[in-house]
Structure formats: C-alpha cells, structure tokens
Design a protein around this motif. Sequence first.
Motif, PDB file in Angstrom:
ATOM      1  N   ARG A 198       0.829  -1.213   0.000  1.00  0.00           N
ATOM      2  CA  ARG A 198       0.000   0.000   0.000  1.00  0.00           C
ATOM      3  C   ARG A 198       0.860   1.259   0.000  1.00  0.00           C
ATOM      4  NH1 ARG A 198      -3.561  -3.208   3.267  1.00  0.00           N
ATOM      5  NH2 ARG A 198      -2.478  -2.597   5.163  1.00  0.00           N
ATOM      6  N   GLY A 199       1.978   1.205   0.739  1.00  0.00           N
ATOM      7  CA  GLY A 199       2.881   2.354   0.739  1.00  0.00           C
ATOM      8  C   GLY A 199       3.511   2.580  -0.625  1.00  0.00           C
ATOM      9  N   GLY A 200       3.914   1.462  -1.296  1.00  0.00           N
ATOM     10  CA  GLY A 200       4.471   1.605  -2.638  1.00  0.00           C
ATOM     11  C   GLY A 200       3.464   2.169  -3.626  1.00  0.00           C
ATOM     12  N   GLU A 201       2.215   1.698  -3.499  1.00  0.00           N
ATOM     13  CA  GLU A 201       1.173   2.214  -4.382  1.00  0.00           C
ATOM     14  C   GLU A 201       0.935   3.710  -4.139  1.00  0.00           C
ATOM     15  OE1 GLU A 201      -3.580   1.374  -5.355  1.00  0.00           O
ATOM     16  OE2 GLU A 201      -2.468   0.159  -3.898  1.00  0.00           O
ATOM     17  N   ALA A 202       0.898   4.092  -2.851  1.00  0.00           N
ATOM     18  CA  ALA A 202       0.706   5.509  -2.543  1.00  0.00           C
ATOM     19  C   ALA A 202       1.885   6.339  -3.030  1.00  0.00           C
ATOM     20  CB  ALA A 202       0.517   5.688  -1.028  1.00  0.00           C
ATOM     21  N   ALA A 203       3.116   5.796  -2.852  1.00  0.00           N
ATOM     22  CA  ALA A 203       4.296   6.520  -3.325  1.00  0.00           C
ATOM     23  C   ALA A 203       4.268   6.669  -4.845  1.00  0.00           C
ATOM     24  CB  ALA A 203       5.568   5.788  -2.885  1.00  0.00           C
ATOM     25  N   GLN A 204       3.816   5.629  -5.548  1.00  0.00           N
ATOM     26  CA  GLN A 204       3.728   5.704  -7.004  1.00  0.00           C
ATOM     27  C   GLN A 204       2.731   6.770  -7.433  1.00  0.00           C
ATOM     28  OE1 GLN A 204       5.752   4.075  -8.940  1.00  0.00           O
ATOM     29  NE2 GLN A 204       4.917   4.947 -10.821  1.00  0.00           N
ATOM     30  N   ARG A 205       1.594   6.843  -6.707  1.00  0.00           N
ATOM     31  CA  ARG A 205       0.614   7.881  -7.038  1.00  0.00           C
ATOM     32  C   ARG A 205       1.186   9.271  -6.795  1.00  0.00           C
ATOM     33  NH1 ARG A 205      -3.078   4.345  -4.364  1.00  0.00           N
ATOM     34  NH2 ARG A 205      -2.949   5.658  -2.500  1.00  0.00           N
ATOM     35  N   ARG A 207       4.351  10.071  -6.799  1.00  0.00           N
ATOM     36  CA  ARG A 207       5.396  10.305  -7.798  1.00  0.00           C
ATOM     37  C   ARG A 207       4.787  10.670  -9.155  1.00  0.00           C
ATOM     38  NH1 ARG A 207       7.494   5.779  -7.183  1.00  0.00           N
ATOM     39  NH2 ARG A 207       8.803   6.350  -5.415  1.00  0.00           N
ATOM     40  N   ALA A 208       3.724   9.965  -9.532  1.00  0.00           N
ATOM     41  CA  ALA A 208       3.067  10.267 -10.809  1.00  0.00           C
ATOM     42  C   ALA A 208       2.460  11.666 -10.794  1.00  0.00           C
ATOM     43  CB  ALA A 208       1.992   9.226 -11.104  1.00  0.00           C
ATOM     44  N   THR A 209       1.859  12.012  -9.662  1.00  0.00           N
ATOM     45  CA  THR A 209       1.290  13.361  -9.545  1.00  0.00           C
ATOM     46  C   THR A 209       2.384  14.420  -9.629  1.00  0.00           C
ATOM     47  OG1 THR A 209      -0.498  12.491  -8.161  1.00  0.00           O
ATOM     48  CG2 THR A 209      -0.106  14.858  -8.075  1.00  0.00           C
ATOM     49  N   ALA A 210       3.510  14.153  -8.941  1.00  0.00           N
ATOM     50  CA  ALA A 210       4.617  15.114  -8.993  1.00  0.00           C
ATOM     51  C   ALA A 210       5.179  15.232 -10.409  1.00  0.00           C
ATOM     52  CB  ALA A 210       5.709  14.683  -8.021  1.00  0.00           C
ATOM     53  N   ASP A 211       5.348  14.085 -11.093  1.00  0.00           N
ATOM     54  CA  ASP A 211       5.854  14.137 -12.473  1.00  0.00           C
ATOM     55  C   ASP A 211       4.902  14.911 -13.378  1.00  0.00           C
ATOM     56  OD1 ASP A 211       8.005  12.663 -11.656  1.00  0.00           O
ATOM     57  OD2 ASP A 211       7.222  10.741 -12.365  1.00  0.00           O
ATOM     58  N   ARG A 212       3.597  14.649 -13.203  1.00  0.00           N
ATOM     59  CA  ARG A 212       2.633  15.383 -14.022  1.00  0.00           C
ATOM     60  C   ARG A 212       2.680  16.883 -13.724  1.00  0.00           C
ATOM     61  NH1 ARG A 212      -1.378  12.849 -12.538  1.00  0.00           N
ATOM     62  NH2 ARG A 212      -2.310  14.306 -11.067  1.00  0.00           N
TER      63      ARG A 212
END
Length: 299
Positions: A198-205, A207-212
Amino acid sequence: MFRKQLLIPAVAAVIFVGMSSVFIVDEREKALVLQFGQVKAVKEAPGLSFKLPFIQDVVTYDDRILSLPTQPMEVTPLDDRRLVVDAFARWRIVDVVKFREAVGTGGEARARGLLDQIINAEIFEVMGTVPSTTVLSDDRTPLMNRIRDQARLKSASIGVEIIDVRLTRTDLPKQNLASTFARMRAEREREATDEIARGGEAAQRVRATADRTVIELTSEAQKQAEVVRGEADATRNGIYAEAFGRDPEFFAFTRSLTAYERALQSGNSKIVMQPDSQFFEYMRNDQAPTGDTETVPIR
C-alpha cells in the motif's frame, strides 16, 4: 449425709444438661439446629441460643466471604487456539438450609468441590464463544462477569452466592507456543507486506502526480518563455526597423561592425571568401555599399 451425697451428682447433672442445651453463635458464623439429621432451626443472629440436649445437634458454617482457586485447565476458544486458564472465585453461604441439603455432612469442603465443577463448566462454555484475542487481552472484565453471572445462577441451588470470578492466568500451552509464534510471525509478515504494497502504491501515485505537475509547470514555463521571447523579438525587430528607417546607412554600418566583431574574434572557425566580397565593403572604403544589396546580419 446420704442426701448430700445424692444432691451433688444431681446438681452436676443439672448443670451438665443446662450446658448441653446452650450454645453460642459467633458473629462470623451461621448455625443450624438438627434433630436426627433434620433441620429444626436456623440461627443467623450472633449470641446465646438454646437446643434440646442429647436430641438436637448444632452445625455451624462460616458466614464470611470465602475463596476458591481453581486448577489450571485447557480451554479451546472460538478460533481453536488452545489456552491454559485458571481462575479465582469468591463466594459466600447465603442459605444455610439449601447448603445443608446440597452438601450434607461434607460441609464447606464438599461445597468447594461443587463450586469448582460449576465454575470450570462455565469457563469452558464462555471461553468457547470468544476468540483467543479476547481472552488474552488486557480488558477481560466483561468476560469474567459473564462467567460469574452464569455460575451464580447455578450456585443458587446449593445456597451459595458467587460474588466474583477472576481469571488469574491465561497462557498458551508449551507445546503450542512454537506453532503459535510462527503463525503470529506469518500474520505480522503478511500485514507488513500489505502495508509495504500500500505504501508503494501511494508513493507511485504521489510520484506520478509530482511528475505530471513538473511537466505541466515546465510546459507552462516554456509557453510563457516563448511568449516573452516572441514579444522581445517583436520589440527588437521593431527597434531595428525604426532605426533602419531613420538612417539606413548608419544602421548598415553598425550591423557590419557587429558582424566583423563576431566573425573575427579568436577561437572562431576560419572564413574563406573572396577579397572583393560584400562582407568587407566597409574595410575597403568608408562609404556604404550601393545598390540593392543588403548587409549580411550576424546574430
């Protein structure tokens, strides 16, 4: 003399009979007057009481709150995890007639055996309806109250009131410790894996938001830069056009000098061209080139 000899035994007999008909009830006790095994009177108030000598007997029972520790036993909670449990109960005789009928001549020792069976049975029954986590938790008051209330209902038939029941120990059997610890470790590892996922999934979200956000900000900045650059180029071209319109010859001259400076400074590549090239027109004379040929701008 003979009468005196008979009087002394008679007085002694009267005293003996009188003493046999009197008994004292202690404030910590309750008493039953029995005649041929049958209850004839109940003496609960402390003080001096009477009975028929040689015919009636007096049996006393403790009126205080008594204790009853149970033996350790294995129980199986709702999740089939076996536990070793022992308890401690406090009880009191409230109805001496029922108590006498239930225990007979066994007295308090017989009562302890009956209460031990009642409490053990209720512990087995109540423990089987809850998971082991409830039994092993710090707050077991509701569980102990259930055992007390159910045991109290059954103990009323023998004239006893169960005042309280406390679980003094709730442990795992030694033979089950290793498997239980392994199961607990597996459960904790599974929970840790789930948390990590769950932490990895949240971190990915995130990270994706930051990249966007970076892409959007970069695009917006590039857009604004292009707009500013276009406006600056338009302003520069306007200034150039205005300067050219005011004095075309001076404008051509300054542009040529700028081109000479950039083309002939050290470190630049070599330029091979004809000496009579239009590029060197201002080096051959101090007049502007004639004709419609434009000065080559160097940016």
